[in-house]
Design a protein around this motif. Structure first.
Motif, PDB file in Angstrom:
ATOM      1  N   TYR A   1       0.819  -1.226   0.000  1.00 39.96           N
ATOM      2  CA  TYR A   1      -0.066   0.030  -0.282  1.00 39.96           C
ATOM      3  C   TYR A   1       0.925   1.110   0.008  1.00 39.96           C
ATOM      4  O   TYR A   1       1.324   1.717   0.935  1.00 39.96           O
TER       5      TYR A   1
ATOM      6  N   VAL B   1      -1.411   3.690  -3.158  1.00 34.94           N
ATOM      7  CA  VAL B   1      -2.708   4.074  -2.487  1.00 34.94           C
ATOM      8  C   VAL B   1      -2.919   5.742  -2.351  1.00 34.94           C
ATOM      9  O   VAL B   1      -1.600   6.226  -2.268  1.00 34.94           O
ATOM     10  N   PRO B   2      -3.992   6.463  -1.934  1.00 34.89           N
ATOM     11  CA  PRO B   2      -4.104   7.869  -1.882  1.00 34.89           C
ATOM     12  C   PRO B   2      -3.561   8.364  -0.608  1.00 34.89           C
ATOM     13  O   PRO B   2      -4.329   8.929   0.296  1.00 34.89           O
ATOM     14  N   VAL B   3      -2.211   7.774  -0.230  1.00 31.58           N
ATOM     15  CA  VAL B   3      -1.711   8.564   0.925  1.00 31.58           C
ATOM     16  C   VAL B   3      -0.419   9.189   0.503  1.00 31.58           C
ATOM     17  O   VAL B   3       0.289   8.980  -0.585  1.00 31.58           O
ATOM     18  N   LEU B   4       0.046  10.249   1.267  1.00 26.51           N
ATOM     19  CA  LEU B   4       0.965  11.174   0.720  1.00 26.51           C
ATOM     20  C   LEU B   4       2.457  10.424   1.073  1.00 26.51           C
ATOM     21  O   LEU B   4       3.064  10.618   0.302  1.00 26.51           O
TER      22      LEU B   4
ATOM     23  N   VAL C   1      -4.303  -0.699  18.955  1.00 24.61           N
ATOM     24  CA  VAL C   1      -2.775  -0.272  18.540  1.00 24.61           C
ATOM     25  C   VAL C   1      -2.421  -1.012  17.558  1.00 24.61           C
ATOM     26  O   VAL C   1      -2.171  -2.146  17.626  1.00 24.61           O
ATOM     27  N   TYR C   2      -2.075  -0.327  16.340  1.00 30.73           N
ATOM     28  CA  TYR C   2      -1.503  -0.856  15.183  1.00 30.73           C
ATOM     29  C   TYR C   2      -0.843   0.134  14.258  1.00 30.73           C
ATOM     30  O   TYR C   2      -1.090   1.394  14.319  1.00 30.73           O
ATOM     31  N   PRO C   3       0.139  -0.219  13.486  1.00 34.17           N
ATOM     32  CA  PRO C   3       0.834   0.890  12.598  1.00 34.17           C
ATOM     33  C   PRO C   3       0.024   1.607  11.659  1.00 34.17           C
ATOM     34  O   PRO C   3      -0.885   0.924  11.026  1.00 34.17           O
ATOM     35  N   GLN C   4       0.135   2.924  11.584  1.00 37.04           N
ATOM     36  CA  GLN C   4      -0.632   3.796  10.807  1.00 37.04           C
ATOM     37  C   GLN C   4       0.411   4.930  10.019  1.00 37.04           C
ATOM     38  O   GLN C   4       0.995   5.327  10.459  1.00 37.04           O
ATOM     39  N   PRO C   5       0.249   5.052   8.632  1.00 32.21           N
ATOM     40  CA  PRO C   5       1.092   5.955   8.093  1.00 32.21           C
ATOM     41  C   PRO C   5       1.073   7.274   8.635  1.00 32.21           C
ATOM     42  O   PRO C   5       2.285   7.977   8.903  1.00 32.21           O
ATOM     43  N   LEU C   6       0.051   7.845   9.034  1.00 33.50           N
ATOM     44  CA  LEU C   6      -0.037   9.186   9.418  1.00 33.50           C
ATOM     45  C   LEU C   6       0.808   9.318  10.912  1.00 33.50           C
ATOM     46  O   LEU C   6       1.555  10.175  11.152  1.00 33.50           O
ATOM     47  N   ASN C   7       0.781   8.384  11.545  1.00 36.13           N
ATOM     48  CA  ASN C   7       1.919   8.139  12.783  1.00 36.13           C
ATOM     49  C   ASN C   7       3.213   7.781  12.619  1.00 36.13           C
ATOM     50  O   ASN C   7       4.136   8.070  13.592  1.00 36.13           O
TER      51      ASN C   7
ATOM     52  N   TRP D   1       1.634  -6.719   9.567  1.00 37.80           N
ATOM     53  CA  TRP D   1       1.284  -5.208   8.814  1.00 37.80           C
ATOM     54  C   TRP D   1       2.646  -4.351   9.188  1.00 37.80           C
ATOM     55  O   TRP D   1       2.774  -4.238  10.389  1.00 37.80           O
TER      56      TRP D   1
ATOM     57  N   TYR E   1      -8.246  -3.728   0.294  1.00 40.29           N
ATOM     58  CA  TYR E   1      -7.952  -2.180   0.271  1.00 40.29           C
ATOM     59  C   TYR E   1      -9.377  -1.577   0.125  1.00 40.29           C
ATOM     60  O   TYR E   1     -10.101  -1.560  -0.976  1.00 40.29           O
TER      61      TYR E   1
ATOM     62  N   LYS F   1     -11.933   3.727  20.116  1.00 38.65           N
ATOM     63  CA  LYS F   1     -10.984   4.635  19.352  1.00 38.65           C
ATOM     64  C   LYS F   1     -11.393   4.983  18.068  1.00 38.65           C
ATOM     65  O   LYS F   1     -11.577   3.899  17.282  1.00 38.65           O
TER      66      LYS F   1
ATOM     67  N   TYR G   1      -9.918   7.068  14.280  1.00 42.20           N
ATOM     68  CA  TYR G   1      -8.660   7.399  13.733  1.00 42.20           C
ATOM     69  C   TYR G   1      -9.199   8.001  12.188  1.00 42.20           C
ATOM     70  O   TYR G   1      -9.959   7.580  11.674  1.00 42.20           O
TER      71      TYR G   1
ATOM     72  N   PHE H   1      -5.753  10.123   3.645  1.00 42.74           N
ATOM     73  CA  PHE H   1      -4.250   9.999   3.461  1.00 42.74           C
ATOM     74  C   PHE H   1      -3.637   9.049   4.652  1.00 42.74           C
ATOM     75  O   PHE H   1      -2.376   9.099   4.779  1.00 42.74           O
ATOM     76  N   ASN H   2      -4.462   8.208   4.856  1.00 48.74           N
ATOM     77  CA  ASN H   2      -4.022   7.236   5.763  1.00 48.74           C
ATOM     78  C   ASN H   2      -4.403   5.776   5.630  1.00 48.74           C
ATOM     79  O   ASN H   2      -5.178   5.578   4.479  1.00 48.74           O
ATOM     80  N   LEU H   3      -4.105   4.714   6.385  1.00 52.96           N
ATOM     81  CA  LEU H   3      -4.504   3.155   6.133  1.00 52.96           C
ATOM     82  C   LEU H   3      -4.744   2.801   7.553  1.00 52.96           C
ATOM     83  O   LEU H   3      -4.124   3.113   8.537  1.00 52.96           O
TER      84      LEU H   3
ATOM     85  N   PRO I   1      -5.689  -0.434   9.253  1.00 49.84           N
ATOM     86  CA  PRO I   1      -5.807  -2.088   9.269  1.00 49.84           C
ATOM     87  C   PRO I   1      -6.635  -2.671  10.426  1.00 49.84           C
ATOM     88  O   PRO I   1      -6.341  -3.479  11.210  1.00 49.84           O
TER      89      PRO I   1
ATOM     90  N   THR J   1      -6.059 -10.385   5.790  1.00 51.45           N
ATOM     91  CA  THR J   1      -5.681  -9.018   6.103  1.00 51.45           C
ATOM     92  C   THR J   1      -6.642  -7.856   5.674  1.00 51.45           C
ATOM     93  O   THR J   1      -6.425  -7.752   4.399  1.00 51.45           O
TER      94      THR J   1
ATOM     95  N   PRO K   1      -8.129   5.164   1.899  1.00 51.29           N
ATOM     96  CA  PRO K   1      -8.981   6.436   1.573  1.00 51.29           C
ATOM     97  C   PRO K   1      -9.431   6.561   0.046  1.00 51.29           C
ATOM     98  O   PRO K   1      -9.229   7.201  -0.560  1.00 51.29           O
TER      99      PRO K   1
END
Lengths: 352, 352
Positions: free
Chosen positions: A156, A250-253, A294-300, A325, B156, B197, B199, B203-205, B207, B246, B251
């Motif tokens: 992604y 994917v449309p993420v910066l 709690v999981y990884p996210q691009p913005l973080n 992931w 996706y 929570k 989020y 511009f994010n993903l 999971p 998965t 976005p």
């Protein structure tokens, strides 16, 4: 007093180049002087290094006179032309392009995985592709602990992997879309500058990164397969670890995500054992607590050097196989930071 | 003269419900009358069917008096409460929620795959989860031709899978992000209403789709695993086809993408053979011409009933294993159209 280095950054004005300047500012490399090199179009621009202004110079062979260390991210054809000139003049180069990655005498290095390969450099060290780097950082501690047989990855990938102009294109398209405009015309760069047709990425998915090869894999997918083998097994065609990839923009910066399915040698391994190994692994931050979301996210992940790993799950029907992931800042760990980190290791290991 | 049906749409004002109205307008079902049912909050709104205004009524048990066919997409708890009341009053219901999908006596049907299961209905037919539907449409012709051993899928998924309000939230966040605002506060719904929570997705993903189960799989991932087995093998826990998933929210507003890795029984199968089988498969449009940059994209799939398949590639290191990329409109084939299509089959097959 320890040695100080005359450093040059080639492609200093780009999305990766400007981050190379920042990463070099924060690095342990003793910098005596810094040259910022770019195309004639960017020459004359002023950028800052540790609060001092530096004027960008045109990248020519003679610009490398007196330079000890080159950090390069100006595109494959520029690297191919200019890095041999820099080496001829006595510099060691860490190159972020794909120009030399598959050369047998050029080490392809992610320090967390194969730092020792730096010993074999002949003036050029290659930085792997962004999507490969974050995957091998997450997989290597697992491989070390339990062996690794197979990897199936779906990516992604953020727009910035195709450069600052692609990132700007996505923003522009998103705004036009929200304004109710037709965005087909906005697409001038993505999916890849090197191909004929261009498609909008805003609110869309493009399963093409780079051009297609003869077997219908994209070149990005090819890179993930063969770079992973070269980094982990020192052989781009090794069969010991089977790798296949599907790469999607994917449309993420900024910051790539990866869904990685992998099989270890030992079928008794548990998710808890994987978490234990990843918890202390170099360059890895484990973010894996589904109960607390709690999981990884691009913005973080943007602006961070680490690779973030989470969503670890056992494939109940295939003992020894797991899903995870993985997210990292493609411009830092995937490019600028891994380049500077390689240079730090060259200095630390006394390799030039 | 053939029979005509008194139809009710439950949840008529939502993202899926409004599309059920459109799909019913274009369907072969002879509609004698149409009732639009929703919560008391939406009662009194006017919607159109074939150019005629219809006033939305509150969904109560007695609203189903005289109704022959119910198309339902008002949420699992509403279906659980009201569909038995509708059945009691003589209606047959096609339910798009997860309320009854795993009941042993409720057929879970994608007509292209297991239309014959409709025969066993006892008043309720369940529509599978959106992400499952498009995957099995693409896999079934392959399974019929070559057998199917294993499926590893990474999704996706578009915001609209979480409803119209999630789609609106993504648009709002994207605008705020482009305006330079902090978007953390904008997140009120995603990743899922049912968890604590929230989020931002712009511009994010994310999971996480739906809540997490005890084994750290999300409920959406659980659905893909067990619904696929129930649809293809008529047993939600069958081991004949191994499935793992998965699920990631991306976005995109409408249309899900899926990277599907699969293994067939016959290791000599080629990509050309797969393309041949998919070319004429029901509900499938093959878009697989990498040389001309032809592959499925969400923006091109919106508003279409078909499932789009492309990026077919052999895993060179695992004979009989392949990668493919599948896109479909999650609100149509993933919801409204599959519901109406099931109802068309019930009528065509004389099953009520």
């Amino acid at each position: 007093m320890s040695k100080e280095y005359n450093v040059a950054i080639l492609g200093a004005t780009g999305a990766v180049g400007t981050r190379m300047i920042q990463q070099l500012e924060q690095s342990t490399i003793p910098v005596k002087s810094l040259k910022l090199l770019a195309s004639s179009r960017s020459a004359g621009k002023q950028l800052q290094f540790k609060g001092q202004p530096i004027t960008v110079e045109e990248a020519t062979p003679d610009a490398f006179n007196g330079v000890d260390l080159v950090l390069s991210s100006a595109g494959g054809s520029v690297s191919k032309k200019l890095l041999p000139e820099a080496v001829k003049r006595g510099a060691v180069c860490v190159d972020n392009t794909s120009a030399f990655r598959m050369e047998p005498d050029v080490p392809l290095v992610v320090p967390e995985v194969n730092e020792e390969a730096l010993k074999n450099h002949h003036g050029i060290v290659a930085n792997p592709n962004c999507s490969t780097i974050q995957m091998v950082v997450a997989l290597e501690p697992i491989r070390q602990a339990f062996g690794l047989k197979q990897v199936i990855v779906s990516t992604y990938q953020a727009a910035s992997g195709a450069g600052q102009s692609a990132l700007n294109e996505l923003k522009h398209e998103a705004q036009d879309y929200l304004d109710g405009k037709d965005i087909q015309e906005d697409a001038q760069i993505l999916p890849t500058k090197g191909d004929k047709k261009h498609y909008p990425l805003a609110f869309n998915l493009l399963p093409q990164i780079d051009v297609f090869e003869a077997d219908d894999y994209s070149h990005e997918e090819w890179k993930m397969i063969h770079e992973t083998k070269k980094i982990m097994l020192n052989d781009m065609d090794a069969g010991d670890i089977k790798v296949t990839a599907t790469c999607v923009r994917v449309p993420v910066l900024i910051a790539h995500g990866e869904s990685v399915y992998f099989t270890v040698d030992d079928p008794t391994v548990t998710v808890d054992q994987l978490r234990e190994v990843l918890q202390g692994a170099p360059g890895v931050t484990l973010q894996d607590d589904p109960a607390h979301q709690v999981y990884p996210q691009p913005l973080n992940a943007v602006g961070k050097r680490d690779t973030f790993v989470g969503r670890l799950r056992a494939d109940a029907e295939n003992p020894g196989s797991f899903n995870m992931w993985v997210v990292a800042d493609n411009l830092l760990k995937g490019a600028a930071w891994n380049t500077v980190e390689n240079a730090e290791c060259l200095v630390k290991d006394g390799l030039f």
